[in-house]
Scaffold this motif. Structure first.
Motif, PDB file in Angstrom:
ATOM      1  N   ASN A 131      82.360 -45.168 -37.104  1.00 42.80           N
ATOM      2  CA  ASN A 131      81.991 -46.150 -37.290  1.00 42.80           C
ATOM      3  C   ASN A 131      80.703 -45.806 -37.172  1.00 42.80           C
ATOM      4  O   ASN A 131      79.716 -46.140 -37.999  1.00 42.80           O
ATOM      5  N   HIS A 155      87.717 -48.602 -36.856  1.00 36.52           N
ATOM      6  CA  HIS A 155      87.529 -49.014 -34.361  1.00 36.52           C
ATOM      7  C   HIS A 155      88.827 -47.963 -34.098  1.00 36.52           C
ATOM      8  O   HIS A 155      88.572 -47.968 -32.496  1.00 36.52           O
ATOM      9  N   THR A 190      83.306 -50.684 -39.570  1.00 34.80           N
ATOM     10  CA  THR A 190      82.217 -52.052 -39.952  1.00 34.80           C
ATOM     11  C   THR A 190      80.702 -51.046 -41.541  1.00 34.80           C
ATOM     12  O   THR A 190      80.257 -52.297 -41.494  1.00 34.80           O
ATOM     13  N   HIS A 191      81.780 -50.499 -41.920  1.00 32.55           N
ATOM     14  CA  HIS A 191      81.545 -49.995 -43.626  1.00 32.55           C
ATOM     15  C   HIS A 191      81.850 -49.844 -43.586  1.00 32.55           C
ATOM     16  O   HIS A 191      82.674 -48.869 -43.751  1.00 32.55           O
ATOM     17  N   LYS A 213      78.109 -45.980 -41.161  1.00 36.00           N
ATOM     18  CA  LYS A 213      77.321 -46.161 -40.850  1.00 36.00           C
ATOM     19  C   LYS A 213      76.383 -45.287 -41.406  1.00 36.00           C
ATOM     20  O   LYS A 213      75.154 -45.986 -42.255  1.00 36.00           O
ATOM     21  N   GLU A 268      78.343 -53.908 -45.821  1.00 33.88           N
ATOM     22  CA  GLU A 268      78.394 -53.521 -44.452  1.00 33.88           C
ATOM     23  C   GLU A 268      78.963 -55.145 -44.250  1.00 33.88           C
ATOM     24  O   GLU A 268      79.178 -55.779 -44.475  1.00 33.88           O
ATOM     25  N   GLY A 269      79.744 -54.435 -42.501  1.00 36.30           N
ATOM     26  CA  GLY A 269      80.678 -56.334 -42.934  1.00 36.30           C
ATOM     27  C   GLY A 269      82.211 -56.358 -43.339  1.00 36.30           C
ATOM     28  O   GLY A 269      81.795 -56.960 -43.644  1.00 36.30           O
TER      29      GLY A 269
END
Length: 221
Positions: A202, A184, A168-169, A206, A137-138
């Protein structure tokens, strides 16, 4: 943003749902995020569209084009049995042709279908069986030693955030440099727009991140 669909689902509903997200707004990227492929380190050829992520390759985006053609070949895979002998740890099927990712949970209580980006050319497309070996994550990004040698001006590290090409993941596959990750740049979804990896919105990565485990089976066809 589109919601993932659950099986059973009609073709009409699936295409309509995916088309909505394909026209979503785009978040811009700095020049650094437009000049190289984060997986191979090779400079991108051609002039990437403004805001394109590193793995957008040579794909040019026409903002006035009808986005519905992006998912015109979608086909939902309702049955896992033609592709997997079991659902131990869950299973992910990525259909390069239909540009869709299907997930089945181990107990079959959850089935999801997500629109994806796919590789821009056959030589960048890898098919076969692999599995998830790491979940982040991130995610951050760093050039390999070979990349740094060829391009010493590159940063040693790109932190998580809006400038990171992995969204994001990210789900690491057992194949080196291959990921299922977010993006993104929402224009990529439904298009031939990656250099090998599979990209999701994203919001979708997630959700998939939360559904999968280390050892989840993955098959690309």
């Amino acid at each position: 943003m589109t919601d993932p669909v659950s099986i059973p689902v009609s073709r009409r509903r699936l295409l309509t749902s995916a088309a909505v997200g394909a026209g979503a707004a785009v978040i811009g990227f700095p020049a650094l995020a437009q000049g190289f492929d984060p997986y191979t380190g090779a400079p991108l050829q051609g002039a990437p569209a403004a805001g394109a992520t590193p793995d957008a390759g040579v794909v040019q985006v026409d903002p006035n084009a009808d986005s519905r053609h992006n998912i015109s070949s979608w086909r939902a895979h309702a049955d896992w049995r033609p592709y997997f002998s079991n659902l131990t740890n869950g299973a992910i099927l990525v259909d390069i042709t239909s540009r869709a990712l299907t997930f089945w949970s181990e107990d079959e209580s959850v089935v999801k279908v997500y629109p994806t980006s796919v590789p821009v050319s056959s030589d960048l497309t890898r098919r076969g069986r692999t599995e998830i070996i790491k979940k982040v994550e991130g995610p951050t990004w760093a050039p390999t030693p070979e990349m740094k040698k060829r391009n010493p001006e590159w940063p040693d590290f790109v932190p998580a955030g809006p400038d990171n090409p992995l969204g994001t993941h990210a789900l690491w596959l057992s194949w080196q440099y291959y990921r299922i990750h977010g993006t993104h740049d929402t224009r990529k979804i439904g298009r031939k727009s990656s250099n090998g990896c599979v990209g999701l919105y994203n919001e979708h990565i997630k959700e998939l991140f939360g559904l999968t485990t280390i050892g989840t089976q993955v098959l690309l066809i």
